[in-house]
Scaffold this motif. Structure first.
Motif, mmCIF file in Angstrom:
data_model
loop_
_atom_site.group_PDB
_atom_site.id
_atom_site.type_symbol
_atom_site.label_atom_id
_atom_site.label_comp_id
_atom_site.label_asym_id
_atom_site.label_seq_id
_atom_site.Cartn_x
_atom_site.Cartn_y
_atom_site.Cartn_z
ATOM 1 N N GLY A 223 0.823 -1.204 0.000
ATOM 2 C CA GLY A 223 0.000 0.000 0.000
ATOM 3 C C GLY A 223 0.851 1.246 0.000
ATOM 4 N N TYR A 224 0.224 2.379 0.242
ATOM 5 C CA TYR A 224 0.955 3.637 0.259
ATOM 6 C C TYR A 224 0.427 4.523 1.376
ATOM 7 C CZ TYR A 224 -3.023 4.151 -2.954
ATOM 8 O OH TYR A 224 -4.262 4.074 -3.543
ATOM 9 N N LEU A 225 1.302 5.420 1.824
ATOM 10 C CA LEU A 225 0.991 6.315 2.941
ATOM 11 C C LEU A 225 0.994 7.754 2.440
ATOM 12 C CD1 LEU A 225 3.315 4.723 5.650
ATOM 13 C CD2 LEU A 225 0.851 4.403 5.411
ATOM 14 N N PRO A 226 -0.014 8.530 2.800
ATOM 15 C CA PRO A 226 -0.096 9.910 2.321
ATOM 16 C C PRO A 226 0.937 10.814 2.989
ATOM 17 C CG PRO A 226 -1.833 9.500 3.911
ATOM 18 C CD PRO A 226 -1.173 8.170 3.660
ATOM 19 N N ASP A 227 1.266 11.874 2.308
ATOM 20 C CA ASP A 227 2.160 12.894 2.869
ATOM 21 C C ASP A 227 1.335 13.744 3.838
ATOM 22 O OD1 ASP A 227 4.539 14.350 3.185
ATOM 23 O OD2 ASP A 227 3.903 15.817 1.689
ATOM 24 N N ASP A 228 1.243 13.280 5.067
ATOM 25 C CA ASP A 228 0.336 13.849 6.062
ATOM 26 C C ASP A 228 1.095 14.785 7.010
ATOM 27 O OD1 ASP A 228 -1.561 14.262 8.161
ATOM 28 O OD2 ASP A 228 -2.524 12.350 7.646
ATOM 29 N N ARG A 229 0.544 15.976 7.247
ATOM 30 C CA ARG A 229 1.194 16.946 8.132
ATOM 31 C C ARG A 229 1.269 16.447 9.573
ATOM 32 N NH1 ARG A 229 -2.769 19.628 10.993
ATOM 33 N NH2 ARG A 229 -4.922 19.281 10.281
ATOM 34 N N ILE A 230 0.480 15.430 9.901
ATOM 35 C CA ILE A 230 0.496 14.870 11.239
ATOM 36 C C ILE A 230 1.841 14.214 11.548
ATOM 37 C CG2 ILE A 230 -0.452 12.973 12.643
ATOM 38 C CD1 ILE A 230 -2.120 15.487 12.672
ATOM 39 N N VAL A 231 2.497 13.688 10.521
ATOM 40 C CA VAL A 231 3.746 12.941 10.738
ATOM 41 C C VAL A 231 4.842 13.816 11.350
ATOM 42 C CG1 VAL A 231 5.570 11.594 9.657
ATOM 43 C CG2 VAL A 231 3.188 11.261 8.956
ATOM 44 N N PRO A 232 5.203 14.960 10.739
ATOM 45 C CA PRO A 232 6.244 15.784 11.380
ATOM 46 C C PRO A 232 5.838 16.296 12.757
ATOM 47 C CG PRO A 232 5.231 16.942 9.526
ATOM 48 C CD PRO A 232 4.780 15.530 9.446
ATOM 49 N N LYS A 233 4.555 16.529 12.957
ATOM 50 C CA LYS A 233 4.089 16.952 14.276
ATOM 51 C C LYS A 233 4.315 15.857 15.308
ATOM 52 C CE LYS A 233 0.476 20.257 12.930
ATOM 53 N NZ LYS A 233 -0.977 20.594 13.022
ATOM 54 N N SER A 234 4.019 14.613 14.938
ATOM 55 C CA SER A 234 4.195 13.504 15.870
ATOM 56 C C SER A 234 5.672 13.251 16.161
ATOM 57 C CB SER A 234 3.546 12.236 15.308
ATOM 58 O OG SER A 234 4.232 11.746 14.178
ATOM 59 N N VAL A 235 6.529 13.453 15.153
ATOM 60 C CA VAL A 235 7.965 13.282 15.357
ATOM 61 C C VAL A 235 8.487 14.325 16.344
ATOM 62 C CG1 VAL A 235 10.233 13.411 14.254
ATOM 63 C CG2 VAL A 235 8.349 12.210 13.119
ATOM 64 N N THR A 236 8.005 15.547 16.198
ATOM 65 C CA THR A 236 8.399 16.614 17.119
ATOM 66 C C THR A 236 7.970 16.279 18.547
ATOM 67 O OG1 THR A 236 8.234 18.290 15.381
ATOM 68 C CG2 THR A 236 8.183 19.069 17.650
ATOM 69 N N LYS A 237 6.808 15.694 18.681
ATOM 70 C CA LYS A 237 6.287 15.310 19.999
ATOM 71 C C LYS A 237 6.879 13.987 20.489
ATOM 72 C CE LYS A 237 3.253 18.681 20.551
ATOM 73 N NZ LYS A 237 3.351 19.660 21.675
ATOM 74 N N GLN A 238 7.682 13.351 19.639
ATOM 75 C CA GLN A 238 8.297 12.041 19.932
ATOM 76 C C GLN A 238 7.232 11.014 20.315
ATOM 77 O OE1 GLN A 238 11.423 13.604 22.734
ATOM 78 N NE2 GLN A 238 12.785 12.424 21.377
ATOM 79 N N MET A 239 6.241 10.942 19.432
ATOM 80 C CA MET A 239 5.121 10.040 19.643
ATOM 81 C C MET A 239 4.731 9.425 18.296
ATOM 82 S SD MET A 239 1.488 10.992 21.454
ATOM 83 C CE MET A 239 0.325 9.735 21.963
ATOM 84 N N PRO A 240 4.555 8.110 18.211
ATOM 85 C CA PRO A 240 4.153 7.493 16.942
ATOM 86 C C PRO A 240 2.875 8.128 16.406
ATOM 87 C CG PRO A 240 4.763 5.811 18.542
ATOM 88 C CD PRO A 240 4.723 7.110 19.289
ATOM 89 N N PHE A 241 2.839 8.388 15.098
ATOM 90 C CA PHE A 241 1.683 9.106 14.549
ATOM 91 C C PHE A 241 0.386 8.333 14.730
ATOM 92 C CE2 PHE A 241 3.546 7.129 10.611
ATOM 93 C CZ PHE A 241 2.489 6.305 10.243
#
Length: 288
Positions: A223-241
């Motif tokens: 499958g494929y994963l969208p380029d979601d703005r949630i991902v960089p936010k979750s990385v900053t919070k050090q939490m799996p998206f």
């Protein structure tokens, strides 16, 4: 004496009938495609489906799984080899009920295993196989002469790419090299950071067609994963998206990928024995 022999027979039969974990290596042809983020969230998605999962950070010396979850592990795989810690003792509890072995820092030669280290790893790892449904290895980016031996040991390979031409070419080169050494390992493909379904499908089709045309091999599209703005936010919070926002498009996509993978909907030819890992280690590391 007869009772002792009978008890031994029963113990051996019970061990042989134990369910053994499927081993999966997650790799990419280049760095920066979201491989570790996929490994972490895919592991959690499998766990949420009731599976016992161990995530093994194999980017030795530069592992970042612990950074993504915001936890520092007191021990890593380096301690297993250098300080002779037990493998089970360096496992930490991760988010989403997964288990994690971190990559640590300061070691660059993991795969230069002598016979004694191999035997010890073999014995310790064999104990883990019966405790999990899946053991995922988040590999370092690219392929080295050392890491390829390890890649050849696992049951299945998940290759992460993006729609970028350089990423597609690097993913193809990695699969081509592995295929040249072992033509039986199944490839699963995930396209990350797609802006549309069309991007994801076209990328996967390009790789699939190239493998069929030039190598006579196929790749299974996970499958494929969208380029979601949630991902960089979750990385900053050090939490799996997936835990940061379970309703985000990327979270729904990773759950869909895990669901189709766990349901074994890819044909009987891709259903492998789950006990090959240790046998393959002996074969590819020592030629036995």
């Amino acid at each position: 004496m007869k009772d002792q022999a009978e008890n031994l027979r029963r113990r051996l039969e019970a061990r042989q009938n134990q369910s053994m974990a499927k081993t999966i290596a997650v790799l990419s042809g280049k760095d920066g495609v979201g491989k570790s983020n996929f490994s972490l969230n895919f592991s959690i998605a499998l766990s949420q489906r009731g599976k016992k999962v161990l995530l093994f950070d194999m980017d030795i010396g530069m592992g970042n799984i612990d950074i993504l979850i915001g936890e520092h592990s007191p021990c890593s795989i380096i301690d297993f080899f250098e300080k002779k810690c037990r493998l089970k003792d360096i496992i930490i509890s991760g988010p989403g009920n997964i288990s994690i072995i971190t990559g640590g820092t300061g070691m660059t030669n993991l795969f230069s295993l002598d016979e004694d280290k191999y035997t010890r790893f073999n014995e310790e790892f064999s104990l883990l196989l019966a405790n999990y449904d899946y053991i995922l290895f988040d590999m370092g980016a690219g392929i080295t002469k050392d890491s390829v031996k390890f890649l050849l040991c696992v049951d299945e390979l998940v290759v992460i790419t993006t729609p970028e031409p350089t990423s597609i070419m690097d993913a193809y080169s990695a699969m081509k090299y592995i295929h040249s050494v072992n033509k039986e390992i199944p490839f699963f493909l995930v396209c990350n950071r797609v802006f549309s379904s069309k991007d994801g499908k076209e990328t996967i089709n390009r790789l699939h067609n190239a493998l069929v045309k030039f190598l006579g091999s196929e790749v299974v599209a996970l499958g494929y994963l969208p380029d979601d703005r949630i991902v960089p936010k979750s990385v900053t919070k050090q939490m799996p998206f997936l835990l940061f926002d379970s309703e985000a498009d990327v979270s729904k996509a990773i759950m869909d990928i895990a669901s189709r993978y766990a349901n074994h909907s890819f044909g009987e030819e891709l259903t492998l024995q789950k006990s090959r890992f240790l046998q393959n280690m002996k074969r590819y590391f020592f030629g036995k």
